[in-house]
Scaffold this motif. Structure first.
Motif, PDB file in Angstrom:
ATOM      1  N   SER A 102      47.641  28.082  17.794  1.00  0.00           N
ATOM      2  CA  SER A 102      46.776  28.743  16.940  1.00  0.00           C
ATOM      3  C   SER A 102      45.867  27.991  15.336  1.00  0.00           C
ATOM      4  O   SER A 102      45.231  28.723  14.887  1.00  0.00           O
ATOM      5  CB  SER A 102      47.308  30.461  16.317  1.00  0.00           C
ATOM      6  N   CYS A 103      47.255  26.988  15.258  1.00  0.00           N
ATOM      7  CA  CYS A 103      47.046  25.894  14.053  1.00  0.00           C
ATOM      8  C   CYS A 103      47.499  24.521  14.072  1.00  0.00           C
ATOM      9  O   CYS A 103      47.469  23.584  13.263  1.00  0.00           O
ATOM     10  CB  CYS A 103      47.548  26.974  12.959  1.00  0.00           C
ATOM     11  N   GLY A 170      44.814  24.921  10.425  1.00  0.00           N
ATOM     12  CA  GLY A 170      44.475  25.943  10.264  1.00  0.00           C
ATOM     13  C   GLY A 170      42.771  26.131  11.190  1.00  0.00           C
ATOM     14  O   GLY A 170      42.404  27.982  10.876  1.00  0.00           O
ATOM     15  N   SER A 174      42.482  30.528  11.323  1.00  0.00           N
ATOM     16  CA  SER A 174      43.530  31.161  10.753  1.00  0.00           C
ATOM     17  C   SER A 174      43.464  30.648   9.367  1.00  0.00           C
ATOM     18  O   SER A 174      44.012  31.292   8.461  1.00  0.00           O
ATOM     19  CB  SER A 174      44.645  29.926  11.574  1.00  0.00           C
ATOM     20  N   PHE A 175      42.562  30.035   8.508  1.00  0.00           N
ATOM     21  CA  PHE A 175      42.399  29.162   7.634  1.00  0.00           C
ATOM     22  C   PHE A 175      41.997  30.508   6.984  1.00  0.00           C
ATOM     23  O   PHE A 175      42.635  31.519   5.978  1.00  0.00           O
ATOM     24  CB  PHE A 175      41.219  28.083   7.507  1.00  0.00           C
ATOM     25  N   GLU A 177      42.098  33.597   7.302  1.00  0.00           N
ATOM     26  CA  GLU A 177      43.357  34.974   7.844  1.00  0.00           C
ATOM     27  C   GLU A 177      44.243  34.571   6.747  1.00  0.00           C
ATOM     28  O   GLU A 177      44.646  35.308   6.028  1.00  0.00           O
ATOM     29  CB  GLU A 177      44.262  34.922   9.399  1.00  0.00           C
ATOM     30  N   ARG A 178      44.814  33.555   6.401  1.00  0.00           N
ATOM     31  CA  ARG A 178      45.756  33.037   5.439  1.00  0.00           C
ATOM     32  C   ARG A 178      45.292  32.980   4.225  1.00  0.00           C
ATOM     33  O   ARG A 178      45.911  33.502   3.034  1.00  0.00           O
ATOM     34  CB  ARG A 178      46.532  31.400   6.076  1.00  0.00           C
ATOM     35  N   ALA A 181      45.041  36.937   3.912  1.00  0.00           N
ATOM     36  CA  ALA A 181      46.489  37.340   3.308  1.00  0.00           C
ATOM     37  C   ALA A 181      47.086  36.960   2.148  1.00  0.00           C
ATOM     38  O   ALA A 181      47.770  37.739   1.426  1.00  0.00           O
ATOM     39  CB  ALA A 181      47.484  36.955   4.171  1.00  0.00           C
ATOM     40  N   GLY A 182      46.977  35.684   1.178  1.00  0.00           N
ATOM     41  CA  GLY A 182      47.753  35.373  -0.140  1.00  0.00           C
ATOM     42  C   GLY A 182      46.518  35.852  -0.690  1.00  0.00           C
ATOM     43  O   GLY A 182      47.369  35.998  -1.674  1.00  0.00           O
ATOM     44  N   TRP A 185      47.993  38.898  -0.463  1.00  0.00           N
ATOM     45  CA  TRP A 185      49.593  39.585  -1.427  1.00  0.00           C
ATOM     46  C   TRP A 185      49.676  39.202  -2.937  1.00  0.00           C
ATOM     47  O   TRP A 185      50.407  40.032  -3.484  1.00  0.00           O
ATOM     48  CB  TRP A 185      50.562  38.280  -1.194  1.00  0.00           C
ATOM     49  N   VAL A 247      48.885  29.194  -5.180  1.00  0.00           N
ATOM     50  CA  VAL A 247      49.266  29.966  -3.539  1.00  0.00           C
ATOM     51  C   VAL A 247      50.485  30.781  -4.031  1.00  0.00           C
ATOM     52  O   VAL A 247      51.212  30.719  -4.486  1.00  0.00           O
ATOM     53  CB  VAL A 247      49.285  28.545  -2.975  1.00  0.00           C
ATOM     54  N   PHE A 250      55.266  34.405  -2.161  1.00  0.00           N
ATOM     55  CA  PHE A 250      55.111  35.022  -0.870  1.00  0.00           C
ATOM     56  C   PHE A 250      56.932  35.440  -0.545  1.00  0.00           C
ATOM     57  O   PHE A 250      58.040  35.000  -0.324  1.00  0.00           O
ATOM     58  CB  PHE A 250      55.192  34.541   0.337  1.00  0.00           C
TER      59      PHE A 250
END
Length: 297
Positions: A102-103, A170, A174-175, A177-178, A181-182, A185, A247, A250
């Motif tokens: 995936s990455c 990514g 995935s880039f 998606e992240r 997600a970031g 968050w 960033v 998490f």
């Protein structure tokens, strides 16, 4: 299942023979369930497709005569390199060696292989039977023919391949998606929204549109074309983007807060998670069926 739906003979290999037996049984059950609801892909019956799939106790025997090998081991660079080093010593010049990573960058996964021109990442999206996107990411030395062959194969089995023109961490899915997600968050750690409401913004908001069109076409349609959108909203876009900040870390504290909210909705024991995944897959199956009825774009 996807390759068999396209009429291809498929051989499964795993270092654990029990995994192969379990996979074959799961495939049979899934195909029968799909046939009952009219969602089985391809022109062949369940039995016709199952007859194309077999387990193989030996990697060399599994790879013999293969036109395409799809590696699906866990996302560990060292493990993937080990698998491809073994395959590199087995295959000839006519086999495409493809990773489901995936990455992980192809230049890392396929480093030093003699058959590097035949190597490519073909990253499917989970669950691929219902989500058709496949990212094709070549190694810098991958032959254009390898990309073309893999693109044609994915189209033939009903997938939607996209070409990543050069390596980037990514890839694209995935880039994005992240990135999402970031930014999802951030309002949690800042106390702006609850975890449930963050998910609703996507599932009942952006996701409704993104199931059919992407963010760029969304912009294009939300004004009188892209130039109009940029003229109208460019300043506000820049203003909001400047607020993103560093960033997110998490942190454990925020993760525990989110985990508690998620567990209230879906307990994280294997039984509840499996049931929720089945519900998700059923929703995706119905969405895929709806999209198949849509007029051509």
């Amino acid at each position: 299942m996807l390759f068999a739906s396209g009429g291809f003979t498929v051989r499964l290999y795993d270092v654990e023979q029990q995994q192969i037996a379990g996979a074959l049984e799961s495939i049979r059950k899934e195909m029968m369930a799909l046939e009952q609801v009219g969602a089985l892909k391809g022109p062949l019956s369940v039995e016709g497709q199952l007859s194309l799939i077999s387990g193989c106790p030996d990697l060399q025997a599994a790879a013999e005569g293969a036109m395409h090998i799809q590696e699906c081991v866990p996302e560990s660079l060292e493990l993937k390199k080990k698998v491809f080093a073994q395959l590199d010593g087995i295959v000839g010049d006519g086999t495409v060696l493809s990773s489901s990573s995936s990455c992980l960058l192809p230049s890392h996964v396929f480093a030093g292989l003699a058959h590097v021109k035949q190597c490519i990442v073909a990253h499917p999206v989970n669950p691929p039977y219902y989500v058709p996107l496949v990212e094709l990411v070549p190694h810098p030395e991958t032959a254009p023919e390898t990309v073309d062959r893999t693109h044609a194969l994915m189209r033939r089995i009903g997938q939607c391949p996209v070409r990543i023109l050069k390596e980037v961490d990514g890839f694209c899915l995935s880039f994005l998606e992240r990135a999402l997600a970031g930014e999802a968050w951030r309002p949690l750690q800042d106390g702006i929204l609850s975890p449930g409401d963050v998910d609703l913004v996507m599932s009942e908001g952006l996701g409704m549109r993104y199931a059919f069109i992407g963010p760029l076409e969304t912009m294009h349609l939300n004004a009188e074309g892209m130039l109009s959108y940029c003229d109208r909203y460019g300043e506000s876009m820049r203003r909001v983007l400047k607020t993103f900040g560093p960033v997110p870390e998490f942190s454990r504290a925020t993760a525990e807060k989110v985990n508690q909210a998620m567990r209230e909705k879906v307990p994280d024991d294997p039984e509840h998670l499996a049931a929720r995944r089945r519900w998700r897959d059923g929703c995706l199956m119905r969405l895929a069926a709806l999209k198949a009825q849509m007029p051509p774009q």
